[in-house]
Motif scaffolding. Structure first.
Motif, mmCIF file in Angstrom:
data_model
loop_
_atom_site.group_PDB
_atom_site.id
_atom_site.type_symbol
_atom_site.label_atom_id
_atom_site.label_comp_id
_atom_site.label_asym_id
_atom_site.label_seq_id
_atom_site.Cartn_x
_atom_site.Cartn_y
_atom_site.Cartn_z
ATOM 1 N N GLU A 172 0.881 -0.753 -0.265
ATOM 2 C CA GLU A 172 0.166 0.207 -0.105
ATOM 3 C C GLU A 172 1.303 1.122 0.309
ATOM 4 O OE1 GLU A 172 -4.206 0.933 2.766
ATOM 5 O OE2 GLU A 172 -2.389 0.112 3.637
ATOM 6 N N GLY A 173 0.670 2.100 -0.633
ATOM 7 C CA GLY A 173 1.343 3.559 -1.032
ATOM 8 C C GLY A 173 2.554 3.543 -2.073
ATOM 9 N N GLU A 174 3.044 2.697 -2.246
ATOM 10 C CA GLU A 174 3.650 2.226 -3.742
ATOM 11 C C GLU A 174 3.235 2.524 -5.353
ATOM 12 O OE1 GLU A 174 6.842 -0.774 -0.816
ATOM 13 O OE2 GLU A 174 6.229 -1.666 -2.513
ATOM 14 N N LYS A 175 4.124 2.175 -6.136
ATOM 15 C CA LYS A 175 3.910 2.934 -7.129
ATOM 16 C C LYS A 175 2.993 1.827 -7.231
ATOM 17 C CE LYS A 175 6.135 4.540 -11.578
ATOM 18 N NZ LYS A 175 7.358 4.720 -12.068
ATOM 19 N N THR A 176 2.446 2.449 -8.906
ATOM 20 C CA THR A 176 1.753 0.693 -9.484
ATOM 21 C C THR A 176 1.741 1.057 -10.987
ATOM 22 O OG1 THR A 176 -0.442 2.178 -9.551
ATOM 23 C CG2 THR A 176 -0.604 0.526 -7.955
ATOM 24 N N LEU A 177 1.517 0.316 -11.766
ATOM 25 C CA LEU A 177 1.501 0.175 -12.923
ATOM 26 C C LEU A 177 0.163 0.445 -14.373
ATOM 27 C CD1 LEU A 177 4.691 -3.016 -13.602
ATOM 28 C CD2 LEU A 177 4.261 -0.657 -13.410
ATOM 29 N N ALA A 178 1.113 1.348 -14.772
ATOM 30 C CA ALA A 178 -0.839 1.485 -15.938
ATOM 31 C C ALA A 178 -0.127 1.262 -17.068
ATOM 32 C CB ALA A 178 -0.779 3.084 -15.939
ATOM 33 N N PRO A 179 -0.170 -0.640 -17.103
ATOM 34 C CA PRO A 179 0.273 -1.327 -18.802
ATOM 35 C C PRO A 179 -0.395 0.398 -20.039
ATOM 36 C CG PRO A 179 -1.189 -2.451 -17.298
ATOM 37 C CD PRO A 179 -1.330 -1.104 -16.880
ATOM 38 N N SER A 180 0.633 -0.435 -20.827
ATOM 39 C CA SER A 180 0.547 0.429 -22.110
ATOM 40 C C SER A 180 1.804 -0.089 -22.773
ATOM 41 C CB SER A 180 -0.129 1.853 -22.115
ATOM 42 O OG SER A 180 2.069 1.975 -21.440
ATOM 43 N N LEU A 181 1.586 0.855 -24.212
ATOM 44 C CA LEU A 181 2.432 0.332 -24.691
ATOM 45 C C LEU A 181 3.549 0.471 -24.533
ATOM 46 C CD1 LEU A 181 2.635 -0.738 -27.927
ATOM 47 C CD2 LEU A 181 2.052 0.578 -29.170
ATOM 48 N N ASP A 182 3.671 1.856 -24.195
ATOM 49 C CA ASP A 182 5.124 3.056 -23.531
ATOM 50 C C ASP A 182 5.795 1.433 -22.827
ATOM 51 O OD1 ASP A 182 3.663 4.452 -25.543
ATOM 52 O OD2 ASP A 182 2.888 5.719 -23.949
ATOM 53 N N LEU A 183 4.836 0.907 -22.288
ATOM 54 C CA LEU A 183 5.939 -0.245 -21.227
ATOM 55 C C LEU A 183 6.067 -1.255 -21.378
ATOM 56 C CD1 LEU A 183 3.376 -0.397 -18.137
ATOM 57 C CD2 LEU A 183 5.867 0.931 -18.543
ATOM 58 N N VAL A 184 5.589 -1.912 -22.549
ATOM 59 C CA VAL A 184 5.803 -3.082 -23.290
ATOM 60 C C VAL A 184 7.867 -3.043 -23.207
ATOM 61 C CG1 VAL A 184 6.337 -4.549 -25.172
ATOM 62 C CG2 VAL A 184 3.855 -3.514 -24.202
ATOM 63 N N GLY A 185 8.128 -4.179 -22.441
ATOM 64 C CA GLY A 185 9.916 -4.347 -22.995
ATOM 65 C C GLY A 185 10.475 -3.420 -22.131
ATOM 66 N N LYS A 186 9.936 -2.609 -21.064
ATOM 67 C CA LYS A 186 10.861 -1.443 -20.652
ATOM 68 C C LYS A 186 11.038 -1.816 -19.678
ATOM 69 C CE LYS A 186 10.436 1.144 -23.257
ATOM 70 N NZ LYS A 186 10.349 2.323 -24.763
#
Length: 187
Positions: A172-186
């Protein structure tokens, strides 16, 4: 077939809670988060350590709006007797549900039919009655309530933040992810 995102099946059962026998059903769960913790049997060895651990964390679950249900194929009468005789189970304030007819154990697919007992299964049900997470394992392996709390918080976060997901070990309180094309392979 996975139970994830399936609707909770209808049931009626009797629980021992707060010194009383209380009837509960699937209808009672609508509109709130619920955790079902199946265990093999009362008066055993690993089970009281798990149920005591949940009892020690119960207020944290309640603060999250989550009701905890301990479930075994024993009767509600056996739950009362165990509560009255075991120091560990005496701490339990959440409902201990009797499932002598095996309806719940079958609904959640944890029944060991030839033994008449349940596997160690943990299930999180959302307010809409959908199973959002579960874990089933061998009866010799005890669970950790603090890890379950972390998973509940992650499920609640994802439910209230569409488009975001919680990475491994998220707290709780930590960073989450927003899946998107920009994250692929990063990652």
């Amino acid at each position: 077939m996975s139970l994830i995102n399936t609707q909770l099946k209808p049931f009626k059962a009797t629980a021992f809670v707060d010194g009383n026998f209380v009837d509960i059903s699937d209808a009672d769960l609508k509109g709130k988060w619920s955790v079902f913790v199946f265990y093999p049997a009362d008066f055993t060895f690993v089970c009281p350590t798990e149920l005591e651990d949940l009892a020690d964390h119960y207020e944290e679950f309640k603060k999250l709006g989550v009701e905890v249900y301990g479930v075994s194929t024993d009767t509600h009468f056996a739950h009362k007797a165990w509560h009255d005789t075991s120091p560990a189970i005496g701490k339990v304030k959440y409902p201990l549900v009797g499932d002598p007819t095996h309806v719940l154990s079958n609904n959640f697919e944890v029944l060991i039919a030839e033994e008449g007992i349940a596997l160690r299964g943990t299930f999180l049900v959302n307010p809409e009655g959908e199973i959002k997470l579960y874990e089933i394992h061998d009866n010799g392996i005890g669970r950790d309530a603090s890890e379950l709390l972390r998973k509940v918080k992650a499920a609640q976060y994802v439910a209230s933040h569409p488009g975001e997901v919680c990475p491994a070990k998220w707290k709780e309180g930590e960073k989450t992810l927003a899946p998107s094309l920009d994250l692929v392979g990063k990652i």
